[in-house]
Design an enzyme around this catalytic site. Structure first.
Site, short mmCIF file in Angstrom:
data_model
loop_
_atom_site.label_atom_id
_atom_site.label_comp_id
_atom_site.label_asym_id
_atom_site.label_seq_id
_atom_site.Cartn_x
_atom_site.Cartn_y
_atom_site.Cartn_z
CG ASN A 199 36.28 27.82 -11.48
OD1 ASN A 199 36.20 29.01 -11.16
ND2 ASN A 199 37.44 27.20 -11.63
CE LYS A 214 39.03 27.53 -15.37
NZ LYS A 214 40.14 26.69 -15.61
CG HIS A 239 41.07 25.56 -9.45
ND1 HIS A 239 41.98 25.82 -10.46
CD2 HIS A 239 39.96 25.07 -10.05
CE1 HIS A 239 41.42 25.51 -11.62
NE2 HIS A 239 40.19 25.06 -11.41
CD GLU A 290 42.91 27.63 -13.55
OE1 GLU A 290 42.11 28.44 -13.07
OE2 GLU A 290 42.62 26.87 -14.51
CD GLU A 342 38.93 20.74 -11.37
OE1 GLU A 342 38.00 20.95 -12.14
OE2 GLU A 342 39.62 21.65 -10.89
N GLY A 354 41.37 23.13 -19.03
CA GLY A 354 41.50 24.20 -20.03
C GLY A 354 42.30 23.80 -21.25
CB SER A 373 38.58 19.58 -21.23
OG SER A 373 39.70 20.43 -21.21
C1 PEP Z 1 38.24 24.11 -13.80
O1 PEP Z 1 38.40 25.32 -13.85
O2 PEP Z 1 38.11 23.56 -12.70
C2 PEP Z 1 38.20 23.35 -15.06
C3 PEP Z 1 38.03 22.06 -14.99
O3 PEP Z 1 38.35 24.04 -16.23
P1 PEP Z 1 37.99 23.53 -17.73
O4 PEP Z 1 36.63 22.92 -17.69
O5 PEP Z 1 38.05 24.76 -18.58
O6 PEP Z 1 39.02 22.51 -18.11
#
Ligand code: PEP
Length: 240
Positions: A8, A10, A94, A96, A165, A171, A203
């Site tokens: 992803n 973003k 998601h 975010e 998640e 992030g 992450s």
């Molecule tokens: C995500 O955007 O779903 C995500 C897990 O981001 P990151 O790997 O940067 O933590």
């Protein structure tokens, strides 16, 4: 079912940069089997990335869609538009979108329903915040997100890819331990009852991919930051 590695991006990479990233990724990854790679670039990059992946094993996904098919929703994207440029997947809920854009469980439920109706495979994200985990509410929050998200479509759970998640791991560089992730995956599996794919996200990087994928409960990963670098995403795709 092959394990899934989804990237992803973003709100990163304009169309030219996106193309260069995928071309480099394809060179580095070369031939691979026994895993499914899904690229999830920004909307504006979907047409050109769609062309690049058309003759490859990689799949394409959108980062979001609206719950209506079309209409007066300025700034929104229809699931049909995603399909028209080659998407088979769409990320829904998601963190975010939930926490920055104010998406509710009800909106997410409507999006999931439409995605299933029009034949897009939803990657349905769920996860608790740090505060919720610290106050012992992790399971309650996950249970609510699943229950409300799957309202009236519980019997279609096997058509959905779930992504656990934890918000505190997205992030931030903090990853759930493979054990923590596996425990939550088990809990989610118990709730949905249907055989579904459950990804871990938060992450994920070259340093932790192998230990995460060694957990039987984890069927793949949703990767943010590390999917923007062809070298690190290649290593993640090539997990052992
Ligand atoms: C995500 O955007 O779903 C995500 C897990 O981001 P990151 O790997 O940067 O933590």
């Amino acid at each position: 079912m092959e394990p899934i590695v989804a990237g992803n991006w973003k709100m990163n990479k304009e169309p030219g940069e996106s193309r260069a990233l995928v071309q480099r990724l394809m060179e580095l990854v070369g031939d691979y089997k026994d895993r499914l790679v899904i690229l999830i670039p920004p909307f504006t990059s979907l047409p050109s990335i769609g062309e690049l992946v058309r003759n490859s094993r990689m799949k394409l996904g959108g980062q979001n869609m609206h719950w209506e098919r079309s209409g007066a929703y300025t700034g929104e994207i229809s699931g049909f538009f995603l399909k028209a440029v080659g998407c088979e997947y769409v990320v829904i809920g998601h963190s975010e979108r939930r926490h920055i854009m104010g998406e509710t469980d009800d909106m997410i439920n409507r999006k999931l329903r439409l995605a299933l109706e029009i034949g897009l495979i939803p990657i349905f994200c769920i996860g608790e915040t740090e505060k919720e985990r610290e106050s012992g509410k992790t399971e309650t929050v996950i249970a609510r997100q699943i229950k409300e998200g799957l309202k009236d479509i519980e019997n279609e759970a096997h058509k959905i890819v779930f992504a656990y998640e934890p918000v505190w791991a997205i992030g931030t560089g903090k990853t759930a331990t493979p054990r923590q992730a596996a425990e939550m995956h088990q809990y989610i599996r118990g709730m949905i009852k249907k055989p579904s794919t459950i990804l871990y996200g938060g992450s994920v990087k070259p340093e932790n991919i192998d230990s995460l994928m060694k957990q039987e409960e984890i069927q793949g990963v949703l990767v943010g930051g590390a999917s923007l670098k062809p070298e690190s995403f290649t290593r993640i795709i090539r997990f052992e």
